[in-house]
Design a protein around this motif. Structure first.
Motif: not given
Length: 797
Positions: A248-261
């Protein structure tokens, strides 16, 4: 007796809320969205749509749940009052494939296939010769449920295809970081929504042949990252999605669909993203000491002229948990829009019969780190039927009062308001509510002194992030504004009097005073509460977005993080007085803002209920206010005499010393005891005494600063001081024991007539003369002893 309490996580969303979200935004739950669109000026040239699976699950398109496309065209030669009824595009129906998480499929004219295959040989391509134009509306449905819409179903009143924002003859792609659909593509005549931007390259040739097509990005998933118990990201070398952690560079988006981070020092996940979305069943945790920053893009989309994009937080029914411990707090900074709630597990001290002490600090001053956060009072300490969460009521007399909480029902906090809280065993209290985004929050404050109340207000940092309270903190962090500067100087809502433009916080044993002179970097952690003084009957205190700072710029830490900075034109001395391990310090600063008289915002009184073992008084024109902080001129630091007040009990050892200093090495700091005629250089040693009687007030002790060595024979300070406190019916006279003889007091009215005369002996240092029989007005008072004469003007109200 305090009973053991248990912790309970509150439900993040109730069923009504979830239904409401689904009703408004069904594409949140069915996330096939349009990720690229191309429309050209010739039917023989490419027209196509790219569909992106952002759900985190494999989608099946079959006879039961097909992917269907509808379109509606404008009537009246592309500029009518309405669009035609949407009709299904039968040949563009997909019912024979699956689409993996993070993958795309393309539906377009046959001559696009070669270009799509070159970009991604694994992309599913469906050939269909479209007939839509840039002003037509396209609707995507999966199993009959709308997942995305491009264009409006009604004409906004102008010719879309002939405006500067037309999609005609353009290749338009999803902006990096867009995770959801948008039912309102055309938002205004001059601005297409913040969802898309034009591809830089021209998608069609100069003529009507097929040469010159540049179908940039068709078939390649957008730069969005999905976590579905493992990561899904695009491998541009092998043209496929992979399950390795992206860089990651800081310009991305994330979708947490399932699970845990988790976001924290123990993980390799970045702390800065363009957008963050959490789906139902998924969990995002921010560890103590960690920042999560959701940031607006630094560049403006090509197609937009006035909109920003990104910075959005979307919790679509998942769990977002922020944690803290005794010394570290998690932080969340959201620059865009907020959807959904979080739970902030905020550390709170324990209380017992031995509180407060260094080992058992007891009550915390805490507010909610989320907007109008709710908590379970049964997780707090209890005493009889009372729960240890107490609002502060400043409408009552005696400097306010604490209100007991007797109900075990869910407690809803007020944004920006502080409470006294405690647990029977130190740990966290769960606050649930929506996190504030990067905006200003105003908190109503009141001054009820006119109705027998008080001007003190208990307020709290409402952001789930650190804020800079003083100028040093702003200078040495990512903040752009300081809380104290804005509220005390810029809008000037602080300070019932000029001595109260500061803040007061509880450190576990005493109230600590801070103002504009205070050294070090002063920060408030999420939910940190402290007292301020309101100037007017009603007003608004402002917590500013500019106050917010990242922990990365200050270093993780506990409440009110110190980080002293030393300057050539500033200095300070903290003089402490301790008896039986109980005491406090008074702070004396030397800088460009100081003088011997009152300096508003730089001379600040002690909190009424603090220990007040030691304090100072103004060098000149002392109105009898006990100061926790006094600021004097830096240029006059080498020759100053400062009155010091001491409150001590008889029979217990009293120690007065320097607890902190940044004064020059050649500056000597002496404590004079006028009763014992001693002079102690506090730079070299502490002053130690076992009083034979109680010591109260000012007049006996003075601080002398000098570059020269001094002796008791050279110094003999005498203090006579008189003042009338506001809203009191007596005159206070101090320093009687410093005189060589008894003191005669004479009081004259404005016409020169003597209205009072009395003689005060020197056995007591302080004496009060009742004045309830005198009329309101201006008087002249004269104090006369064998060695001193003092004349002052008094205003009796």
């Amino acid at each position: 007796m305090f009973l053991q309490s248990h912790e309970l996580y509150l439900i993040l969303m109730n069923l009504f809320y979830r239904f409401f979200i689904f009703f408004l935004f069904p594409f949140f739950l069915n996330g096939q969205i349009i990720s690229q669109y191309v429309e050209t000026n010739s039917g023989s040239q490419p027209k196509g749509i790219e569909i992106y699976n952002n759900t985190g699950s494999t989608l099946t398109f079959d006879a039961t749940t097909p992917l269907e496309f509808y379109y509606a065209s404008a009537t009246g030669n592309n500029a009518g009052a309405a669009y035609s009824t949407p009709s299904i595009i039968n040949n563009a129906t997909i019912s024979d494939t699956t689409l993996a998480p993070g993958e795309v499929l393309v539906i377009g004219s046959s001559n696009m296939g070669t270009y799509v295959s070159a970009n991604n040989p694994n992309c599913y391509f469906k050939s269909y010769n479209w007939s839509f134009n840039g002003d037509d509306q396209i609707t995507v449905k999966h199993g009959g449920v709308t997942t995305d819409t491009f264009g409006l179903t009604t004409d906004p009143g102008y010719n879309i295809s002939h405006t500067s924002v037309s999609s005609a003859n353009d290749n338009i792609q999803l902006l990096p970081g867009i995770l959801i659909g948008d039912t309102d593509y055309w938002e205004a005549k001059s601005v297409i929504s913040d969802r898309f931007e034009k591809v830089a390259d021209n998608p069609y040739g100069t003529g009507n042949d097929n040469s010159g097509y540049i179908l940039t990005g068709f078939g390649i998933p957008p730069a969005n990252y999905i976590y579905n118990a493992s990561w899904n990201s695009w491998d541009s070398t092998n043209h496929q999605t992979v399950n390795t952690l992206p860089s990651f560079t800081g310009n991305e988006s994330i979708l947490i669909a399932s699970g845990s981070i988790s976001i924290g020092s123990s993980t390799s996940v970045s702390s800065t993203f363009r957008n963050v979305q959490i789906n139902s069943g998924a969990t995002l945790t921010i560890d103590p000491g960690a920042d999560l920053i959701i940031s607006v893009a630094s560049t403006t989309p090509t197609i937009s002229t006035s909109k920003t994009w990104g910075g959005d937080f979307i919790n679509n029914g998942g769990a977002v948990v922020m944690n803290s411990d005794a010394t570290n707090f998690s932080s969340l900074i959201i620059e865009g829009d907020v959807t959904g709630n979080i739970t902030y597990n905020r550390w709170v001290n324990n209380v017992s019969n031995s509180s407060p002490s260094n080992d058992n600090p007891g009550w915390d001053l805490v507010g909610s780190p989320v907007l109008n956060g709710t908590l379970d009072p049964t997780t707090l300490a209890t005493s009889d039927s009372n729960y240890a969460i107490l609002p502060f009521d400043n409408s009552s007399s005696s400097n306010g009062s604490w209100t007991n909480t007797t109900s075990n029902a869910t407690f809803t906090t007020t944004t920006g308001v502080g409470y006294a809280m405690a647990k029977s065993t130190a740990g966290t209290v769960s606050f649930t509510g929506a996190p504030s985004n990067y905006g200003n929050i105003d908190v109503a404050i009141t001054n009820n002194t006119s109705v027998s109340g008080t001007h003190w207000n208990l307020v709290a940092n409402p952001f789930p992030a650190f804020i800079a309270l003083n100028g040093n903190a702003k200078t040495n962090s990512s903040a752009t504004s300081a809380f104290l500067w804005y509220n005390a100087d810029n809008v000037d809502v602080l300070g019932h009097t000029g001595f109260e433009e500061g803040l007061w916080y509880w450190d576990g044993t005493d109230y600590i005073t801070k103002n504009n002179s205070s050294s070090g970097d002063l920060y408030a952690v999420p939910g940190q509460a402290f007292f301020i003084s309101a100037e007017s009957a009603t007003g608004n205190l402002s917590f500013r977005s500019g106050n917010i700072t990242t922990q990365a710029s200050i270093g993780s830490g506990d409440d009110f993080i110190p980080n002293d900075q030393f300057d050539d034109d500033k200095a300070e001395i903290h003089i402490s007085a301790m008896q039986n391990l109980v005491g406090n310090s008074t702070e004396i600063y030397f800088n460009e803002f100081g003088s011997d008289g009152l300096n508003e915002g730089y001379d600040t009184r002690s909190f009424p209920s603090s220990v007040n073992r030691i304090y100072s008084r103004l060098v000149e024109n002392d109105p009898g206010v006990n100061l926790a902080i006094q600021t004097l001129s830096f240029d006059e630091m080498w020759d100053k005499t400062i009155p010091i007040g001491i409150n001590a009990n008889n029979g217990e050892e009293l120690t007065i010393g320097i607890s902190y200093r940044t004064t020059p090495a050649d500056l000597k700091v002496y404590l004079e005891d006028t009763e014992l005629n001693t002079l102690t250089n506090l730079v070299e040693e502490d002053y130690v005494l076992i009083p034979q009687m109680d010591i109260q007030g000012v007049g006996r002790y003075f601080i002398h600063t000098s570059a020269e060595t001094m002796s008791s024979e050279e110094v003999s300070t005498s203090l006579l001081n008189v003042y009338n406190e506001v809203n009191t019916n007596f005159i206070t006279i101090e320093g009687l024991t410093t005189q060589s003889s008894n003191t005669t007091v004479s009081l004259y009215n404005i016409l020169g007539g003597k209205v009072l005369e009395t003689v005060l002996d020197k056995s007591n240092n302080t004496h009060r003369i009742p004045i309830h029989s005198l009329s309101k007005g201006i008087y002249i008072i004269e104090l006369h002893s064998a060695s001193h004469r003092l004349t002052k003007k008094l205003l009796i109200q």
